[in-house]
Design a protein around this motif. Sequence first.
Motif, PDB file in Angstrom:
ATOM      1  N   ILE A   1     -16.159  33.998  75.621  1.00  0.00           N
ATOM      2  CA  ILE A   1     -14.995  34.112  74.727  1.00  0.00           C
ATOM      3  C   ILE A   1     -15.287  35.124  73.618  1.00  0.00           C
ATOM      4  CG2 ILE A   1     -13.590  32.832  73.037  1.00  0.00           C
ATOM      5  CD1 ILE A   1     -13.927  30.370  74.984  1.00  0.00           C
ATOM      6  N   ASN A   2     -16.513  35.051  73.078  1.00  0.00           N
ATOM      7  CA  ASN A   2     -16.886  35.960  71.994  1.00  0.00           C
ATOM      8  C   ASN A   2     -16.914  37.418  72.469  1.00  0.00           C
ATOM      9  OD1 ASN A   2     -19.329  37.179  70.104  1.00  0.00           O
ATOM     10  ND2 ASN A   2     -17.938  35.793  69.048  1.00  0.00           N
ATOM     11  N   ARG A   3     -17.489  37.640  73.636  1.00  0.00           N
ATOM     12  CA  ARG A   3     -17.579  39.029  74.133  1.00  0.00           C
ATOM     13  C   ARG A   3     -16.202  39.609  74.415  1.00  0.00           C
ATOM     14  NH1 ARG A   3     -21.924  39.454  78.914  1.00  0.00           N
ATOM     15  NH2 ARG A   3     -21.921  41.674  78.485  1.00  0.00           N
ATOM     16  N   SER A   4     -15.364  38.822  75.109  1.00  0.00           N
ATOM     17  CA  SER A   4     -14.062  39.397  75.482  1.00  0.00           C
ATOM     18  C   SER A   4     -13.240  39.745  74.234  1.00  0.00           C
ATOM     19  CB  SER A   4     -13.290  38.462  76.414  1.00  0.00           C
ATOM     20  OG  SER A   4     -13.219  37.178  75.872  1.00  0.00           O
ATOM     21  N   ALA A   5     -13.303  38.885  73.202  1.00  0.00           N
ATOM     22  CA  ALA A   5     -12.546  39.177  71.973  1.00  0.00           C
ATOM     23  C   ALA A   5     -13.186  40.333  71.211  1.00  0.00           C
ATOM     24  CB  ALA A   5     -12.488  37.923  71.100  1.00  0.00           C
ATOM     25  N   MET A   6     -14.530  40.387  71.220  1.00  0.00           N
ATOM     26  CA  MET A   6     -15.249  41.472  70.533  1.00  0.00           C
ATOM     27  C   MET A   6     -14.910  42.841  71.128  1.00  0.00           C
ATOM     28  SD  MET A   6     -16.979  41.122  67.921  1.00  0.00           S
ATOM     29  CE  MET A   6     -17.887  40.056  66.861  1.00  0.00           C
ATOM     30  N   GLN A  10      -6.406  45.723  89.767  1.00  0.00           N
ATOM     31  CA  GLN A  10      -6.882  46.158  91.081  1.00  0.00           C
ATOM     32  C   GLN A  10      -7.147  44.917  91.926  1.00  0.00           C
ATOM     33  OE1 GLN A  10     -10.234  48.734  90.470  1.00  0.00           O
ATOM     34  NE2 GLN A  10      -9.043  50.210  89.281  1.00  0.00           N
ATOM     35  N   ARG A  11      -7.570  45.160  93.171  1.00  0.00           N
ATOM     36  CA  ARG A  11      -7.784  44.050  94.103  1.00  0.00           C
ATOM     37  C   ARG A  11      -8.796  43.046  93.532  1.00  0.00           C
ATOM     38  NH1 ARG A  11     -10.299  44.267  99.663  1.00  0.00           N
ATOM     39  NH2 ARG A  11      -9.876  42.186 100.436  1.00  0.00           N
ATOM     40  N   GLU A  12      -9.835  43.584  92.918  1.00  0.00           N
ATOM     41  CA  GLU A  12     -10.907  42.732  92.368  1.00  0.00           C
ATOM     42  C   GLU A  12     -10.368  41.809  91.267  1.00  0.00           C
ATOM     43  OE1 GLU A  12     -14.949  43.194  89.712  1.00  0.00           O
ATOM     44  OE2 GLU A  12     -13.896  45.019  90.355  1.00  0.00           O
ATOM     45  N   ASP A  13      -9.479  42.355  90.413  1.00  0.00           N
ATOM     46  CA  ASP A  13      -8.904  41.552  89.329  1.00  0.00           C
ATOM     47  C   ASP A  13      -8.019  40.450  89.906  1.00  0.00           C
ATOM     48  OD1 ASP A  13      -9.988  43.514  87.503  1.00  0.00           O
ATOM     49  OD2 ASP A  13      -8.289  44.789  88.032  1.00  0.00           O
ATOM     50  N   LYS A  14      -7.238  40.821  90.927  1.00  0.00           N
ATOM     51  CA  LYS A  14      -6.326  39.830  91.526  1.00  0.00           C
ATOM     52  C   LYS A  14      -7.115  38.703  92.187  1.00  0.00           C
ATOM     53  CE  LYS A  14      -2.525  43.069  92.080  1.00  0.00           C
ATOM     54  NZ  LYS A  14      -1.928  44.072  92.966  1.00  0.00           N
ATOM     55  N   ILE A  41     -17.424  40.356  83.640  1.00  0.00           N
ATOM     56  CA  ILE A  41     -17.790  41.325  82.596  1.00  0.00           C
ATOM     57  C   ILE A  41     -19.094  42.044  82.970  1.00  0.00           C
ATOM     58  CG2 ILE A  41     -18.643  41.496  80.207  1.00  0.00           C
ATOM     59  CD1 ILE A  41     -16.500  39.498  79.383  1.00  0.00           C
ATOM     60  N   GLN A  42     -20.100  41.264  83.441  1.00  0.00           N
ATOM     61  CA  GLN A  42     -21.395  41.873  83.811  1.00  0.00           C
ATOM     62  C   GLN A  42     -21.239  42.932  84.896  1.00  0.00           C
ATOM     63  OE1 GLN A  42     -23.140  40.934  80.995  1.00  0.00           O
ATOM     64  NE2 GLN A  42     -24.708  41.627  82.428  1.00  0.00           N
ATOM     65  N   VAL A  43     -20.428  42.616  85.909  1.00  0.00           N
ATOM     66  CA  VAL A  43     -20.249  43.534  87.047  1.00  0.00           C
ATOM     67  C   VAL A  43     -19.494  44.796  86.614  1.00  0.00           C
ATOM     68  CG1 VAL A  43     -19.040  43.783  89.267  1.00  0.00           C
ATOM     69  CG2 VAL A  43     -20.387  41.729  88.813  1.00  0.00           C
ATOM     70  N   VAL A 100      -7.850  41.303  80.811  1.00  0.00           N
ATOM     71  CA  VAL A 100      -7.910  40.113  81.685  1.00  0.00           C
ATOM     72  C   VAL A 100      -8.829  39.066  81.049  1.00  0.00           C
ATOM     73  CG1 VAL A 100      -8.762  39.266  83.916  1.00  0.00           C
ATOM     74  CG2 VAL A 100      -7.337  41.331  83.833  1.00  0.00           C
ATOM     75  N   SER A 101      -9.983  39.512  80.549  1.00  0.00           N
ATOM     76  CA  SER A 101     -10.964  38.578  79.969  1.00  0.00           C
ATOM     77  C   SER A 101     -10.402  37.855  78.759  1.00  0.00           C
ATOM     78  CB  SER A 101     -12.238  39.324  79.561  1.00  0.00           C
ATOM     79  OG  SER A 101     -12.838  39.894  80.700  1.00  0.00           O
ATOM     80  N   VAL A 102      -9.705  38.585  77.895  1.00  0.00           N
ATOM     81  CA  VAL A 102      -9.211  37.957  76.664  1.00  0.00           C
ATOM     82  C   VAL A 102      -8.079  36.971  76.996  1.00  0.00           C
ATOM     83  CG1 VAL A 102      -7.436  39.595  75.831  1.00  0.00           C
ATOM     84  CG2 VAL A 102      -8.947  38.444  74.205  1.00  0.00           C
ATOM     85  N   ASN A 103      -7.336  37.228  78.075  1.00  0.00           N
ATOM     86  CA  ASN A 103      -6.324  36.260  78.529  1.00  0.00           C
ATOM     87  C   ASN A 103      -6.988  35.014  79.118  1.00  0.00           C
ATOM     88  OD1 ASN A 103      -3.269  36.734  78.396  1.00  0.00           O
ATOM     89  ND2 ASN A 103      -4.104  38.799  78.721  1.00  0.00           N
ATOM     90  N   MET A 104      -8.129  35.231  79.790  1.00  0.00           N
ATOM     91  CA  MET A 104      -8.892  34.074  80.295  1.00  0.00           C
ATOM     92  C   MET A 104      -9.406  33.237  79.121  1.00  0.00           C
ATOM     93  SD  MET A 104     -11.047  35.713  83.451  1.00  0.00           S
ATOM     94  CE  MET A 104     -12.157  34.335  83.713  1.00  0.00           C
ATOM     95  N   ALA A 105      -9.814  33.923  78.045  1.00  0.00           N
ATOM     96  CA  ALA A 105     -10.295  33.204  76.857  1.00  0.00           C
ATOM     97  C   ALA A 105      -9.176  32.338  76.276  1.00  0.00           C
ATOM     98  CB  ALA A 105     -10.797  34.189  75.811  1.00  0.00           C
ATOM     99  N   CYS A 106      -7.967  32.867  76.287  1.00  0.00           N
ATOM    100  CA  CYS A 106      -6.822  32.121  75.772  1.00  0.00           C
ATOM    101  C   CYS A 106      -6.547  30.907  76.662  1.00  0.00           C
ATOM    102  CB  CYS A 106      -5.602  33.028  75.702  1.00  0.00           C
ATOM    103  SG  CYS A 106      -4.258  32.264  74.789  1.00  0.00           S
ATOM    104  N   LEU A 107      -6.613  31.105  77.967  1.00  0.00           N
ATOM    105  CA  LEU A 107      -6.449  29.993  78.913  1.00  0.00           C
ATOM    106  C   LEU A 107      -7.498  28.905  78.633  1.00  0.00           C
ATOM    107  CD1 LEU A 107      -5.390  28.670  81.618  1.00  0.00           C
ATOM    108  CD2 LEU A 107      -7.161  29.994  82.769  1.00  0.00           C
ATOM    109  N   LEU A 108      -8.735  29.327  78.430  1.00  0.00           N
ATOM    110  CA  LEU A 108      -9.815  28.367  78.173  1.00  0.00           C
ATOM    111  C   LEU A 108      -9.544  27.560  76.905  1.00  0.00           C
ATOM    112  CD1 LEU A 108     -12.882  30.555  79.168  1.00  0.00           C
ATOM    113  CD2 LEU A 108     -12.188  28.427  80.285  1.00  0.00           C
ATOM    114  N   SER A 109      -8.980  28.217  75.889  1.00  0.00           N
ATOM    115  CA  SER A 109      -8.704  27.496  74.636  1.00  0.00           C
ATOM    116  C   SER A 109      -7.729  26.347  74.888  1.00  0.00           C
ATOM    117  CB  SER A 109      -8.142  28.440  73.573  1.00  0.00           C
ATOM    118  OG  SER A 109      -6.767  28.693  73.804  1.00  0.00           O
ATOM    119  N   VAL A 110      -6.755  26.573  75.771  1.00  0.00           N
ATOM    120  CA  VAL A 110      -5.762  25.526  76.068  1.00  0.00           C
ATOM    121  C   VAL A 110      -6.388  24.412  76.909  1.00  0.00           C
ATOM    122  CG1 VAL A 110      -3.558  25.032  77.205  1.00  0.00           C
ATOM    123  CG2 VAL A 110      -3.836  27.134  75.882  1.00  0.00           C
ATOM    124  N   MET A 111      -7.201  24.792  77.905  1.00  0.00           N
ATOM    125  CA  MET A 111      -7.850  23.784  78.745  1.00  0.00           C
ATOM    126  C   MET A 111      -8.833  22.932  77.941  1.00  0.00           C
ATOM    127  SD  MET A 111      -8.491  26.128  82.127  1.00  0.00           S
ATOM    128  CE  MET A 111      -9.054  24.880  83.279  1.00  0.00           C
TER     129      MET A 111
END
Length: 608
Positions: free
Chosen positions: A354-359, A375-379, A419-421, A444-455
Amino acid sequence: ACWNLLYVCGTDEYGTATENKAREEGLTPQQICDKYHAVHAAIYKWFQIDFDYFGRTTTEKQTEIAQNIFWRLHERGFLLEDTVEQLRCENCQRFLADRFVEGTCPHCSYPEARGDQCDKCGRLINAVELGEPQCKVCKRTPIIRSSKHLFLDLPKLENELEQWLDRSFSTGDWTANAKQITRSWLRDGLKPRCITRDLQWGTPVPHPDFKDKVFYVWFDAPIGYLSITANYTDQWEQWWKNPQQVELYNFMAKDNVPFHSVVFPCSLLGAQDNYTLVNHLIATEYLNYEDTKFSKSRGVGVFGDMAKDTGIPSDVWRFYLLYVRPEGQDSAFSWADMALKNNSELLNNLGNFINRSAMFVTKFFEGRVPVMELQREDKKLLALVGWELQQYIQLMDKVKIRDALKHILNISRHGNQYIQVNTPWKKIKEGDAERQRAGTVTGVSVNMACLLSVMLLPYMPTVSQTIRDQLNAPPSCIQTILQGSGAFVCVLSAGHSIGSVSPLFQKLEADQIEALKKKFGGQQQVPAVSLPSAQAEVAPVIGGDPEKAKQLTQAVAEQGEKVRALKAQKAEKTVITAEVAKLLDLKKQLLIAEGKKPEPAPQKGKKK
């Protein structure tokens, strides 16, 4: 779906345990109840357990509703009168109900069985069956005397109970242990159950022949759910006399199952007043402490009011206790494991992602969510995240709270890998296509961070809110993300401005954990805890400055956060090295302030 939800709980205040405690502390039963009701309420508040209403059973509504149910059972012929042989202490001039007597269990020979139930084998006991009984007040041997009591005629209600249980088992979510314990009670055949006691402290029995008696706590206490609701709202019957429209969930440890699945439902069925009966009975197994049992008397284990004093945030407690929730089998609380889960799962997995994606948004895109070209990888990643989210929702619906938590941690693991890849911190310095790719990965990462906050909301409410504050996320994102099918929705669109970002979690150090383990280990010897990469041992020296140590502890924590954040952002090596040197120096000063002698630094050695 949107549910109208009522969440109630309360302190069950009548009975011998209260009389006992009042005697020990030299207070009246009412004073002891007032004292401990406030203690319980404060603990739940600190843990952020947000009941709609936290009530108690010592109220007029409780007397009114319990007596009403009693009279309805009486009128319909579901109560029996019988003479009971009871233990009486001639010295104290009283009948010894339940907890006023101890002796040897007739089933398993445990020497400290109570007069109603053995803590070791869990079997219910009639006090006169105890071997070598003793009055808990004066330690004298009681005599057997008879006394007239009222019984709930469970055999007469058995048929109706079984029919209701068949329906509830097949349509609701009952944990396996709840079904099994209930079936074992029915298999042995139900016996009439005494619902009165020779005590002063309790809901008075309104029948003129029994006016010197009170209701037995297990007849009385579950009615507390109804009276607590009635103290909260005068519309209480909309909840409790409305089985067509209301689904009732009960949460408890397994030793309370029979009272909620047999005794209390029989009281409600016999009252014939269209009461709401339990649909989902969620019982946990036992939580042990390290390799032994929790024991207040021996000072073993951490109890609610002590958790606050450990300095560990309530959200971290919530996370770990739900991570080891005894679903399906007994589990154990362990300090070393709590530190390990905090440092690996919260700090290095969830917090890191979460910290990295927001940073990246702050550092590379001026604080605005970049444009995303998937791209295909993101989907593929989005599909994977969507699947984890659906599992989470299904498990939460089934009240598999521990299992659902694992899917939150899986999502942040997928995120860290993503993120690493894709190395956005490198791509941002390259050509246009690479910069665009860095933008997509960051968005994409920062949206995942937002999803995690809700979960995370049910697990870690403060952390959940902090993440949304840092991301400046719209409040509506909670509804949006958990809508219907559980698809992963983009709630932070391109151009959205995020707030200021800072680390969410702190490392639990080995020495801190070692001290806590000693403190709560009771009288027995505590083996040393070893944590991965524990700090060097320090030898105490005389002196020290507690006030300075306090300030330095804070400075060390802040500097540690700074170093972690820089590492997470992949800052220049020289910058990190300089800040690490500052951190080590602060730690050395702290040791001196604590009156300990810093170890000489090793001349050469491997990096940690």
